[in-house]
Design a protein around this motif. Structure first.
Motif, PDB file in Angstrom:
ATOM      1  N   PHE A  92      49.301  12.410 -82.747  1.00  0.00           N
ATOM      2  CA  PHE A  92      49.209  13.545 -81.822  1.00  0.00           C
ATOM      3  C   PHE A  92      48.401  14.669 -82.439  1.00  0.00           C
ATOM      4  N   CYS A  93      47.792  15.440 -81.562  1.00  0.00           N
ATOM      5  CA  CYS A  93      47.051  16.635 -81.946  1.00  0.00           C
ATOM      6  C   CYS A  93      47.624  17.777 -81.114  1.00  0.00           C
ATOM      7  N   SER A  94      46.866  18.777 -80.844  1.00  0.00           N
ATOM      8  CA  SER A  94      47.384  19.916 -80.097  1.00  0.00           C
ATOM      9  C   SER A  94      47.553  19.601 -78.605  1.00  0.00           C
ATOM     10  N   GLU A  95      46.522  19.015 -77.993  1.00  0.00           N
ATOM     11  CA  GLU A  95      46.550  18.794 -76.550  1.00  0.00           C
ATOM     12  C   GLU A  95      46.337  17.344 -76.120  1.00  0.00           C
ATOM     13  N   GLY A  96      46.077  16.445 -77.056  1.00  0.00           N
ATOM     14  CA  GLY A  96      45.945  15.039 -76.705  1.00  0.00           C
ATOM     15  C   GLY A  96      44.535  14.530 -76.495  1.00  0.00           C
ATOM     16  N   TYR A  97      43.540  15.237 -76.982  1.00  0.00           N
ATOM     17  CA  TYR A  97      42.163  14.767 -76.868  1.00  0.00           C
ATOM     18  C   TYR A  97      41.716  14.120 -78.183  1.00  0.00           C
ATOM     19  N   THR A  98      41.757  14.895 -79.255  1.00  0.00           N
ATOM     20  CA  THR A  98      41.369  14.374 -80.567  1.00  0.00           C
ATOM     21  C   THR A  98      42.226  13.177 -80.953  1.00  0.00           C
ATOM     22  N   SER A  99      43.493  13.204 -80.573  1.00  0.00           N
ATOM     23  CA  SER A  99      44.392  12.104 -80.931  1.00  0.00           C
ATOM     24  C   SER A  99      43.991  10.793 -80.267  1.00  0.00           C
ATOM     25  N   SER A 100      43.414  10.851 -79.073  1.00  0.00           N
ATOM     26  CA  SER A 100      42.949   9.625 -78.422  1.00  0.00           C
ATOM     27  C   SER A 100      41.823   8.987 -79.225  1.00  0.00           C
ATOM     28  N   LEU A 101      40.889   9.805 -79.674  1.00  0.00           N
ATOM     29  CA  LEU A 101      39.786   9.292 -80.485  1.00  0.00           C
ATOM     30  C   LEU A 101      40.304   8.754 -81.820  1.00  0.00           C
ATOM     31  N   ALA A 102      41.280   9.452 -82.402  1.00  0.00           N
ATOM     32  CA  ALA A 102      41.848   9.027 -83.681  1.00  0.00           C
ATOM     33  C   ALA A 102      42.600   7.707 -83.540  1.00  0.00           C
ATOM     34  N   ALA A 103      43.389   7.564 -82.481  1.00  0.00           N
ATOM     35  CA  ALA A 103      44.147   6.327 -82.267  1.00  0.00           C
ATOM     36  C   ALA A 103      43.203   5.148 -82.061  1.00  0.00           C
ATOM     37  N   LYS A 104      42.126   5.347 -81.324  1.00  0.00           N
ATOM     38  CA  LYS A 104      41.146   4.276 -81.126  1.00  0.00           C
ATOM     39  C   LYS A 104      40.496   3.909 -82.458  1.00  0.00           C
ATOM     40  N   SER A 105      40.245   4.883 -83.295  1.00  0.00           N
ATOM     41  CA  SER A 105      39.676   4.616 -84.612  1.00  0.00           C
ATOM     42  C   SER A 105      40.628   3.764 -85.452  1.00  0.00           C
ATOM     43  N   LEU A 106      41.933   4.048 -85.372  1.00  0.00           N
ATOM     44  CA  LEU A 106      42.909   3.214 -86.079  1.00  0.00           C
ATOM     45  C   LEU A 106      42.918   1.796 -85.522  1.00  0.00           C
ATOM     46  N   GLN A 107      42.795   1.661 -84.209  1.00  0.00           N
ATOM     47  CA  GLN A 107      42.704   0.318 -83.624  1.00  0.00           C
ATOM     48  C   GLN A 107      41.478  -0.413 -84.146  1.00  0.00           C
ATOM     49  N   ASP A 108      40.378   0.310 -84.292  1.00  0.00           N
ATOM     50  CA  ASP A 108      39.146  -0.309 -84.813  1.00  0.00           C
ATOM     51  C   ASP A 108      39.334  -0.824 -86.241  1.00  0.00           C
ATOM     52  N   LEU A 109      40.264  -0.225 -86.990  1.00  0.00           N
ATOM     53  CA  LEU A 109      40.586  -0.690 -88.341  1.00  0.00           C
ATOM     54  C   LEU A 109      41.473  -1.930 -88.325  1.00  0.00           C
TER      55      LEU A 109
END
Length: 132
Positions: A92-109
């Protein structure tokens, strides 16, 4: 140059593509998964946001700039808990935007169970869920 280069994408498209791979959770769903020991809740907000807005009890703080190194099972800089690809990570981040990109990056790993929380910390706080 004011015309986007060929093949480039705007942030709205990048965000939509990332979210198309996630089953995003509401704050209540995220809390239930954490309480049942099915997931790790990860706060990627910078210190200044945490200081200004508060924090979630028992959330693991991993700032965005080092997230992938801490959760990549292949990385020498990974956390002790991050040696598995089936780890359930809810970012999670403040509003749920950056966290979406971060979660997808973890999936890519390879962390296919990674996702994020809709609305971020502000939605959690609005719901009156446990905070520090």
């Amino acid at each position: 140059m004011t015309t986007p280069p060929p093949g480039s994408k705007g942030i709205d498209q990048i965000l939509a593509e990332a979210r198309s791979h996630l089953k995003r959770l509401t704050p209540s769903e995220a809390l239930a998964e954490v309480q049942n020991n099915h997931a790790i809740l990860v706060d990627i907000r910078p210190l200044a946001q945490r200081a200004a807005d508060g924090s979630i009890d028992n959330a693991l703080i991993i700032e965005r700039n080092v997230l992938e190194w801490r959760f990549d099972p292949r990385s020498d800089a990974r956390l002790p808990i991050a040696g598995r690809y089936d780890l359930r990570v809810i970012v999670f981040c403040s509003e749920g935007y950056t966290s979406s990109l971060a979660a997808k990056s973890l999936q890519d790993l390879g962390l296919e169970n990674a996702t994020d929380m809709e609305g971020g910390y502000l939605a959690w706080r609005e719901k009156g869920l446990p905070r520090k």
